[in-house]
Each structure stands twice: as C-alpha cells, then as structure tokens.
Scaffold this active site. Structure first.
Site, PDB file in Angstrom:
ATOM      1  CG  ASP A  74      -8.581   4.604   0.143  1.00 11.81           C
ATOM      2  OD1 ASP A  74      -8.020   4.146  -0.865  1.00 11.81           O
ATOM      3  OD2 ASP A  74      -9.035   5.764   0.220  1.00 11.81           O
ATOM      4  CD  GLU A  82     -13.993  -6.883  19.387  1.00  3.69           C
ATOM      5  OE1 GLU A  82     -14.904  -7.053  18.532  1.00  3.69           O
ATOM      6  OE2 GLU A  82     -13.826  -5.811  20.010  1.00  3.69           O
TER       7      GLU A  82
HETATM    8  C1  GLC Z   1      -6.542   5.486  -2.762  1.00  5.71           C
HETATM    9  C2  GLC Z   1      -7.265   4.662  -3.798  1.00  5.71           C
HETATM   10  C3  GLC Z   1      -7.634   5.550  -4.946  1.00  5.71           C
HETATM   11  C4  GLC Z   1      -8.524   6.656  -4.431  1.00  5.71           C
HETATM   12  C5  GLC Z   1      -7.883   7.408  -3.270  1.00  5.71           C
HETATM   13  C6  GLC Z   1      -8.869   8.256  -2.530  1.00  5.71           C
HETATM   14  O1  GLC Z   1      -5.326   5.953  -3.223  1.00  5.71           O
HETATM   15  O2  GLC Z   1      -6.479   3.575  -4.193  1.00  5.71           O
HETATM   16  O3  GLC Z   1      -8.270   4.847  -5.970  1.00  5.71           O
HETATM   17  O4  GLC Z   1      -8.800   7.560  -5.465  1.00  5.71           O
HETATM   18  O5  GLC Z   1      -7.354   6.529  -2.317  1.00  5.71           O
HETATM   19  O6  GLC Z   1      -9.767   7.475  -1.804  1.00  5.71           O
END
Ligand code: GLC
Ligand code: CA
Length: 554
Positions: A215, A264
């Site tokens: 993310d 790993e």
């Molecule tokens: C990414 C995710 C989204 C979230 C953001 C903050 O863009 O896809 O859903 O709100 O990150 O974590």
C-alpha cells in the site's frame, strides 16, 4: 508451512514465475462473504467460497487488510500487523483459509500497509504517552508547531483525504498523517520500524502467504529537514525523486532490503507496488531487486476507446520489459467507481480520465438519465476480455465477475469512507464499490450472510447475484469463467503483436502466441468479423463484430 497442491494445468508449487501472467482476484474481506451472520464479511466466509473461486478460475487471491482496525479507513488503518481482526476471524481461521486456497490451487497475496499505522497501534499509543524527542516518538513523525505558542501546524500540508495533514497531540506537538488523522505516518529512517516490517513479512510468509500488495509504496521515504517547505513550494517541485514526501529514490533501499526477505523463501515471495508515480518511474518499483511488480492504473483511468487503449498497452509492456517484470492490468478495485458504471457515460476519447464525470454523477444522487447501464456493462465485458488477453497479470476486483455496477444511492448516514467525511461530502467516497456481494436472489443480504450487511444493498443486486447468473450462458459470471479457463489454456509466453490489418478506426486487434487473436470494436457501429474460429465473445456476434464487443478468435 502449508503445502501447496498444484492442479493440472496450473503452475507448480515451486514455480518462481507464477505471478507473471496470473489472474488475481481482490477480496475486500468485510464485503465478500459473512460466515457468522454479524453483517461483516470474514475469513470463514472466504473459506466457504473457495469452491466458487476455484470454479471462477483465478490463480491467486489478493486479500485487502484483515488486521485489527477501528476501520477509520476500511482497514487501511492497522492496529496490529501480525493478527486478524476478531470481527473477521482468528489466526487459526487464517491458516485454515491458506490451506483451503492452496488445496484448490489458488495462491494468496496479502495487503501490507507500511506508510502508516492506525492511531490505536501500540507504538503510536506509546508515542503519545512519551515526551517530545523520545525514542517512542521517533517511530512516527512528530514536530513542534509554528507560531509563538506552537499552535499552528508545522506546515500547511493537506492530507490525501482532505483537511490538514498535521494533527496536534494533547502535549502540544503535532504528528504527520498523509491520510486520515487516525493513520499516523511512520518514520522510515527509524531502524526499529524497518525491523518490525521485516518481522511482519516473515510472519505471514511463514504462514504460507505467497506474496504482498504494498500500500502507498511510493510514500515511505521522506526527506524532512528542520525547515519544512510549504504546500506551494512543494507543488513547484517537479523533478523526479525530488519531492520531500513522494517517490523518493531512497524508498528503493527499503524494497531491496525486503527482497532479501522474500528470497529467503521457496519460491520467493512476490510483491506488487501500489505506487501512484509517473509512468517512467514505475520500473524502479517493479525491478527484480525490489518489489518485482508495480500496478499501472492507466487502463483504469482511460476512456473506452481504441487509441488510448493501444497506447497504454504499448507503453506498459515497454516499461515492464525495462524492469524485467510483467505488467499489471486493473479495471476496477476498492478505490474507484466500478468499470461497468464508468463506461456507462458518453465516451470522451480525448479525456485523460473518466473519473470527474462519474464523481459528478455520484454526487448528484446518481441520476439515471445520464447513465446507460446496459451500454456500460457491455463495454465493461468487452474491456475485460481485452484485458484478459493481454500479457501480464490481471487484477480483478470482487463483484466485477457479476457485472456489478457502482451503488450510487447510499444514504449519507450509512456511509463509511473517510473521504466522504473529511471532504464534508464534496467527495462521495468509495463505499459504492464496497457494498457486500450478492450471492443469492433473495434472503437477508442476498446470501452475503444470514443477518444483514454492513452497507445497504440495492434491490437490483438480486438479478446480479451469483445464483441468478450461475450457469446462465449469457451472464457475466459465465463470461469470466470461460475467459479465465481459456486464458489458462492459451497463455504461453508474454509476446504480443498488433494486427495492423484489423486495427483500423475503432477496432483494435492483437495476436498472442498460439494463434490466439483478440479483436475489440470500441465504436458503436459494426465492423467486419475477423476470420477464424470465434472462441469467445463479450456479446452476441452474428456474422459481424458489433460495437462495444471483444472476440477471441483462432
Ligand atoms: C491505498 C488504498 C486505499 C487507502 C490508502 C491509504 O491507496 O488502496 O484504500 O485508503 O492507500 O492507506
Ligand atoms: Ca462475520
């Protein structure tokens, strides 16, 4: 570690390249299937639907965050990176789910949220309880405020969800959150933070997880000196890698370190970056000594038209090749308006994005007049067949295989997405694509669970339910099943050659190895049907290739 039983026709358990052309199905766990009837989707719900996923024919599941969370951002606010939200299940359920998926020949990718934790994370609580300048505060980004009494934020930055990016703590210091105030940003210069994420990656890898979706992968490394630049100053920085907050070159040191952890394992764990960066910067995230693959959201943002689709495919195949990676195709995910709905608006082929229009539609209470639902779905089916014929991985979002539309009419008091609240309703938010799936025509929550759903479902879900579409020759579910099965059978190496003869005007055609040709008519009037055996068509073909239709021929 859970063993992985490969099925006939699928990659073997130890195939290190399994991800290169995988069809990956994204599960937003709280909205997929509810096993215990509390209105929230859970791991037992997923386990009960493994046969459905196996029949659909996907190679892997990407599971959005299932960690303990107050759900200030749909689970992207993580309280504890090495546990399961008790409302979703337990670690034992998780192990059972991994075993069930693997036994069905389906791999598992989990979401890792390293840019920020939740404000309920033990470390953030410790930071709040500790004095300014303490080691506990150094794991996050704390600063004194400006002005004589420090009551102005350290900088005028805005969070991605709207509103200020700095929030004041009771003792007067401020902390940075590029997203919601409940999502404090980590300080990635802190070695403890780095070590903790290595521990997390090993924790899930040891439990049999095959890979990770990272993310906000372009956000971790930040360059924050004593003098913070203003928002206006930051906006003037356009040179790649120079922005203090986004896409800094140093972020790749973190991913090179993670690569050593991934390696790993046998096969090495894989990773895909969610990095909203300039296309030319993408190969860095996708490089073999880094995360290995990166999302490109170009198709998702493109209008349904031949010219942009061709350009996007060509560009991304070249970019992926530069990184030695394979590219990724996405038409829908948990952050955007579903593609059946986006395509239901008039096409402006010169537009760079189909977003503003759909947002306006949602904001105005979703009037039906402007939206042609049938045309939107017809184009969505054509776009999906186009996508599934491309080399690279296809990331599918739960419910698109049912041809679901965005739910436009969620009442304000039922909304959950922070973008709605932080923008005071100016941005309607992302709940419309996160409504729990319809499994049956009737019943409480259309078979999602036995006792309601955490977001209201519209009555039209009945006819888009799995039950309504199951084994119906013309249904979108059947189209996805057939396409995924054929893709598995036909997919060979990653080559693609444009068929220049067929690619004229609104028609775009390319050939894959094995004599597999994909032809899409993006226009509204019929085109000539290419010669050869029609293996699959996104809508009925009768001697010609109708508008908004894709066929696979051989
Ligand atoms: C990414 C995710 C989204 C979230 C953001 C903050 O863009 O896809 O859903 O709100 O990150 O974590
Ligand atoms: Ca539940």
């Amino acid at each position: 570690m859970t063993s992985f039983t490969a099925q006939a026709g699928t990659a073997t358990a130890h195939d290190a390249d399994w991800w290169r052309q995988a069809a990956v199905y994204q599960i937003y766990p709280r909205s997929f299937a509810d096993g215990n009837g509390d209105g929230i989707g859970d791991l037992q719900g997923i386990i009960s639907r493994v046969p459905y996923l196996a029949r659909l024919g996907v190679d892997a599941v990407w599971l959005s965050p299932f960690y303990p969370s107050a759900l200030a951002d749909g689970g992207y606010d993580v309280d504890d990176y090495r546990d399961v939200d008790p409302r979703i299940g337990t670690l034992d359920d998780f192990d059972e789910m991994v075993a069930a998926l693997h036994a069905a020949g389906i791999r598992l990718i989990v979401d890792i949220v390293p840019n920020h934790s939740s404000n309920r994370h033990a470390w953030f609580q410790e930071a709040l309880a500790s004095p300014a300048g303490s080691p506990a505060r150094d794991r996050y980004i704390f600063r004194d405020g400006r002005g004589p009494s420090g009551d102005e934020p350290p900088a005028d930055w805005e969070s991605n969800f709207g509103g200020p990016a700095w929030t004041r703590t009771p003792d007067g210091q401020w902390y940075l959150h590029l997203f919601a105030a409940e999502q404090p940003d980590f300080n990635w210069d802190n070695e403890e933070v780095r070590e903790d994420f290595r521990t997390t990656l090993r924790f899930w890898s040891d439990r049999g997880v095959d890979g990770f979706r990272i993310d906000v992968a372009h956000g971790l490394a930040k360059e924050l000196g004593d003098e913070l630049p203003s928002r206006a100053e930051m906006e003037r920085i356009t040179a790649p890698g120079q922005h203090p907050l986004w896409d800094r070159d140093e972020v790749h040191e973190i991913y090179q370190d993670w690569r050593r952890v991934f390696d790993e394992y046998d096969p090495p764990r894989i990773a895909v970056a969610e990095a909203w960066v300039e296309a030319t910067r993408r190969p860095r995230y996708a490089s073999a000594d880094g995360l290995g693959q990166a999302f490109n959201f170009d198709l998702l943002e493109a209008p349904f038209a031949a010219e942009p689709f061709r350009r996007i495919v060509a560009d991304n195949l070249a970019l992926a090749a530069q990184a030695g990676s394979s590219t990724t195709w996405v038409l829908s995910n948990h952050d955007v308006v579903r593609h059946a709905t986006r395509y239901g608006f008039p096409v402006d082929a010169s537009a760079t994005t189909s977003r503003p229009r759909t947002r306006d539609w949602l904001l105005s209470g979703a009037p039906e007049a402007e939206l042609d639902r049938d045309l939107g779905l017809r184009r969505a089916r054509a776009a999906t067949l186009f996508e599934l014929a491309l080399p690279g991985s296809a990331y599918l979002y739960q419910g698109e295989e049912l041809g679901l539309h965005e739910v436009g009419d969620i009442p304000d008091d039922a909304r959950q997405d922070p973008t709605f609240f932080h923008s005071r309703g100016v941005d309607v938010g992302r709940d419309g694509c996160r409504v729990p799936l319809p499994w049956t025509r009737e019943g409480s929550s259309f078979g999602f669970g036995s006792n309601g759903a955490h977001l209201p479902q519209p009555s039209w879900f009945a006819e888009s339910s799995v039950e309504a579409e199951d084994d119906v020759a013309t249904s979108t579910l059947t189209l996805y099943r057939q396409a995924l099965a054929l893709r598995r059978e036909l997919q060979a190496d990653e080559g693609l050659v444009w068929d220049e003869q067929l690619s004229q005007g609104d028609v775009l055609a390319f050939r894959r190895p094995n004599g597999w040709t994909c032809v899409t008519n993006f226009g509204s009037s019929p085109a000539a049907l290419p010669s050869g055996e029609v293996l699959l068509a996104s809508s009925a073909v009768d001697g010609e290739l109708p508008g908004a239709t894709t066929v696979w021929v051989r």
